[in-house]
Design an enzyme around this catalytic site. Structure first.
Site, PDB file in Angstrom:
ATOM      1  N   ARG A 428     -63.151  41.506  -3.588  1.00  0.00           N
ATOM      2  CA  ARG A 428     -63.427  40.349  -2.721  1.00  0.00           C
ATOM      3  C   ARG A 428     -62.254  39.365  -2.744  1.00  0.00           C
ATOM      4  NH1 ARG A 428     -68.629  39.673  -0.768  1.00  0.00           N
ATOM      5  NH2 ARG A 428     -70.176  41.079  -1.642  1.00  0.00           N
ATOM      6  N   GLU A 457     -69.193  45.326  -8.355  1.00  0.00           N
ATOM      7  CA  GLU A 457     -70.545  45.033  -7.889  1.00  0.00           C
ATOM      8  C   GLU A 457     -71.353  46.320  -7.837  1.00  0.00           C
ATOM      9  OE1 GLU A 457     -70.563  42.805  -4.288  1.00  0.00           O
ATOM     10  OE2 GLU A 457     -69.123  41.317  -4.998  1.00  0.00           O
ATOM     11  N   GLU A 468     -71.233  43.891   5.714  1.00  0.00           N
ATOM     12  CA  GLU A 468     -70.688  42.697   5.071  1.00  0.00           C
ATOM     13  C   GLU A 468     -69.160  42.772   4.983  1.00  0.00           C
ATOM     14  OE1 GLU A 468     -71.334  39.869   1.135  1.00  0.00           O
ATOM     15  OE2 GLU A 468     -72.178  41.887   1.164  1.00  0.00           O
ATOM     16  N   ASP A 525     -68.357  40.146  15.072  1.00  0.00           N
ATOM     17  CA  ASP A 525     -68.316  38.798  15.640  1.00  0.00           C
ATOM     18  C   ASP A 525     -66.865  38.442  15.955  1.00  0.00           C
ATOM     19  OD1 ASP A 525     -68.933  36.302  16.504  1.00  0.00           O
ATOM     20  OD2 ASP A 525     -69.281  35.445  14.521  1.00  0.00           O
ATOM     21  N   HIS A 747     -82.977  43.285   3.224  1.00  0.00           N
ATOM     22  CA  HIS A 747     -82.261  44.540   3.022  1.00  0.00           C
ATOM     23  C   HIS A 747     -81.525  44.824   4.325  1.00  0.00           C
ATOM     24  CE1 HIS A 747     -84.445  45.057  -0.698  1.00  0.00           C
ATOM     25  NE2 HIS A 747     -85.611  45.031  -0.055  1.00  0.00           N
ATOM     26  N   CYS A 749     -79.203  46.809   5.156  1.00  0.00           N
ATOM     27  CA  CYS A 749     -78.950  48.191   5.558  1.00  0.00           C
ATOM     28  C   CYS A 749     -80.140  48.784   6.303  1.00  0.00           C
ATOM     29  CB  CYS A 749     -78.601  49.052   4.351  1.00  0.00           C
ATOM     30  SG  CYS A 749     -79.607  48.732   2.913  1.00  0.00           S
TER      31      CYS A 749
END
Length: 781
Positions: A428, A457, A468, A525, A747, A749
């Protein structure tokens, strides 16, 4: 006889036809006294066609037996005059499909009829003298009113039966001036008001009047001649296409023959029809388009199959209608803004046919005589195109993964499931650099299914982590401080920074991200102007010659308005300035740009700094200025972006897409309809009538647009609506058996929202707003 006759070949396309037409035109001039030549024979659907027509018409027009009798009499009469060609209808069994109207869509030359010259180069055939008809709109309306009052329709019946008995009579009635040839594309010479009044009154007349019109149309279509069509004939076709009777399935056999003849016209004749059609009012234009779409739909899926001849005996029906529809699509695209939306040409019925068979036929046979709807992509809806692209992507993914497996086994190495995916591992804290490195190293795997892992993670990517990753990466790359893109507040969109740099790989990364998004059905976006997607399809297939320029398209002041409205307004003012441009503006063919605090100048043309902008050359100046801003000044940036996108999305399916459709596939639609989401939501542990669910929708429907977008992003990973609308989200609300002190959980996904059973609306609203406003990362750092 409509139902009988010997087989005859369809009209030939290509150069031979053009040469023959040119010779016929000369013959027509040299023999002015010669009897009017005849149309090519009209292929029909054999005996079943007449049966379908006669059976279908009984509901509204009783029977067509008198039509057939009249036609037989005409045929005998022509035979007695020793006509060289018998008036027969060929059997459809040996009739080929017509050659396509538009050029090969693979070359991205969609129906460019407007590129033809304004006038025909070949000499015009002599126009036959028209009968004199003096009835005006008011005269006709008076006749109709008198007939309604008295019940005596003789005068109206005579008008209709006479007017539609032949193409000459149609022109005599509806031509604005029978003494003028009207041989230009600018004016069809049709009295549109009179045509509209006559057609509007037609459906309210007795059945025998309506039958007389259909009888006359049959007579007109059965007249044959071998020479090229006159402008009067084209006018008649244009008028007949607007006949509202063709909305009724009982007239479809006649309608099909009309469409067949129009589709078989020469390209030069189509050129005239296209330009004349764009002058039709929006209402009438839409009616004709809807009528054609309905004809195609009902031929594909008839409500009463017995109404129509068998499909195998009338294979030319759908190709003919589609080709005529292509003319109207071309007319629509010639006007800015268009007469109707491009989406009005979509035929949603095609969503239910075997699209991949259509696609494969098109890939294998191109624009040969084998018809495919993919030759005419304007008729295929964006939802259907998405299906084609997804399945094509899946097939490519499977093919690439299979090849990797075969290579591994051939080297006697142990297969690993991870080799079937494009595995991206990123931190990240180094999101852009890690992503760039991963995609550069795994360029050969870009067409495999994408899986993302955030280092450190424990999230398992079932789709949510991928969403994400896209979201965070796009947000960081498009941040103004990053310097790759400039955000224009007036237009609310991003554009490429024109600053020169040593490495354009990050622009290639953004292109690859957009390609991966389309390839993996993720909505992004990104707010690029429409011009960007036009450039992205220029050309839609990467050229083999790497020296060929890419991403260069024709741009106008309208394109600049969508990005820099203030500058575009200034240039527009320059074009309309009534004073002396040279003395008052004192400008040259030069443009100035600031780069890292330094003002740099660029010539728009050779020695541009020495050429003043004048009243005479200001149009050229504006065009060169716009071209510099949107094409030349950002060429390297956009070329890298273009190659990045096509490195993932290289597919013939892109040839089916309009720029607007690429934007929807990449970004989804920004139009949120929460009521539609409510109707399509599924529930687990709840009923839609439960109090908690009723509280939830009361709260969500009352949210501001910003909060609604946050909710959508919280639950699905994106705040945009996919191509198929809210129903395609498969949104689910599940009951969370936890304390009501807990926040909602999502969730992404699975597009699933887990909602505790809150006791009142206030508590639910408070917890929901906290949850959707703080929803990023796993919190495991």
């Amino acid at each position: 006889d409509i139902s009988q006759g010997s087989a005859a070949p369809a009209e030939e396309g290509g150069e031979e036809e053009e040469e023959e037409d040119g010779q016929n035109e000369k013959d027509g001039q040299n023999e002015k006294g010669k009897e009017r030549e005849k149309l090519p024979p009209i292929p029909s659907a054999s005996t079943a066609a007449a049966g379908g027509l006669e059976g279908g018409v009984k509901n509204q027009f009783s029977t067509f037996s008198n039509f057939i009798t009249t036609i037989n009499q005409k045929k005998e009469g022509i035979g007695n005059r020793n006509s060289p060609t018998q008036l027969v209808i060929p059997n459809i069994k040996t009739v080929r499909d017509l050659p396509p109207i538009c050029l090969d869509v693979r070359q991205k030359q969609r129906m460019s009829i407007d590129t033809l010259p304004q006038e025909l180069k070949a000499p015009f055939p002599p126009e036959p003298s028209l009968p004199i008809r003096t009835k005006t709109v008011k005269d006709f309306q008076d006749d109709v009113e008198k007939s309604k009052a008295s019940g005596d329709w003789k005068a109206v019946h005579y008008f209709y039966s006479t007017t539609f008995d032949s193409f000459l009579e149609i022109n005599a009635a509806f031509k604005k001036d029978t003494s003028s040839p009207f041989n230009t594309v600018e004016d069809s010479g049709i009295d549109a008001k009179f045509v509209n009044v006559v057609y509007d009154a037609l459906l309210n007349t007795p059945q025998d009047v309506q039958k007389s019109v259909l009888k006359g149309i049959i007579n007109g279509l059965l007249q044959e001649w071998t020479g090229p069509r006159t402008k009067d004939d084209l006018r008649a076709y244009c008028i007949l296409l607007q006949n509202p009777q063709f909305s009724n399935t009982s007239t479809y056999v006649i309608y099909a023959h009309l469409l067949r003849q129009i589709a078989a016209l020469t390209e030069a004749d189509h050129h005239f029809l296209v330009h004349w059609s764009k002058k039709i009012s929006q209402k009438r234009f839409k009616q004709v388009v809807d009528r054609l779409l309905q004809f195609i739909s009902l031929r594909l899926f008839p409500a009463k199959p017995e109404e129509f001849p068998p499909m195998v005996k009338c294979t030319w029906w759908i190709p003919s209608a589609t080709k005529v529809l292509a003319l109207f699509n071309s007319a629509n695209s010639l006007i800015s803004p268009p007469i109707i939306s491009y989406t009005d040409f979509y035929n949603s019925t095609l969503d239910h046919i075997d699209l991949m068979e259509e696609y494969h036929n098109w890939q294998c046979y191109g624009n040969s005589h084998r018809f495919s709807f993919c030759q005419y992509p304007f008729i295929i809806s964006i939802a259907a195109k998405k299906v084609i692209i997804q399945r094509d992507s899946e097939q490519q993914m499977i093919s690439i993964a299979r090849q990797s497996l075969v290579d591994k086994v051939s080297r006697r190495q142990k297969p690993d499931m991870n080799m079937l995916f494009l595995n991206v591992k990123v931190r990240r804290t180094h999101l852009v650099s890690d992503s760039l490195d991963e995609l550069a190293r795994k360029r050969a795997d870009l067409k495999k299914k994408l899986k993302v892992t955030f280092v450190g993670e424990a999230g398992l990517d079932m789709g949510g982590l991928t969403k994400e990753w896209f979201l965070l990466l796009i947000r960081q790359i498009f941040h103004p401080d990053y310097g790759m893109f400039t955000y224009h507040k007036d237009s609310h969109c991003h554009w490429f920074s024109s600053f020169k740099c040593d490495n354009y790989s990050e622009f290639r990364l953004v292109g690859a991200l957009m390609g991966l998004a389309v390839y993996n059905s993720i909505t992004l976006d990104i707010r690029f102007p429409p011009c960007c997607y036009k450039k992205l399809l220029s050309p839609p297939i990467v050229p083999c010659d790497h020296n060929t320029l890419v991403g260069i398209c024709d741009v106008t002041l309208d394109d600049l308005f969508q990005i820099m409205p203030e500058l575009a307004h200034g240039l527009s003012e320059l074009l309309s300035y009534e004073g002396n441009v040279e003395e008052d503006f004192y400008s040259t063919f030069q443009v100035f740009q600031e780069e890292f605090g330094v003002i740099k100048s660029y010539n728009l043309k050779s020695n541009g700094d020495k050429i003043p902008v004048t009243n005479q050359n200001r149009k050229e100046y504006v065009q060169l200025y716009v071209d510099f801003l949107l094409n030349k000044s950002i060429y390297k940036q956009f070329a890298a972006f273009y190659y990045g996108f096509h490195s993932v999305c290289a597919s013939y399916a892109l040839l089916l897409l309009r720029p607007e459709e690429v934007e929807i596939l990449v970004c989804g639609s920004p139009e949120l309809d929460m009521s539609a989401l409510q109707r399509s939501t599924q529930y687990e542990g709840y009923q839609k009538t439960d109090l908690t669910i009723r509280y939830f929708w009361d709260v969500v429907l009352g949210f501001s647009l910003d909060l609604q977008k946050k909710l959508l992003h919280f639950a699905t990973g994106s705040d945009r609506v996919p191509v198929g609308g809210m129903a395609d989200l498969n949104f689910k609300i599940s009951k969370s058996e936890t304390s009501t002190n807990w926040l909602p959980v999502a969730h992404t996904c699975f597009n699933q929202l887990c909602l505790p059973p809150y006791k009142n609306k206030k508590e639910l609203k408070q917890k929901l707003i906290i949850g959707i406003s703080n929803a990023e990362g796993f919190g495991l750092e």
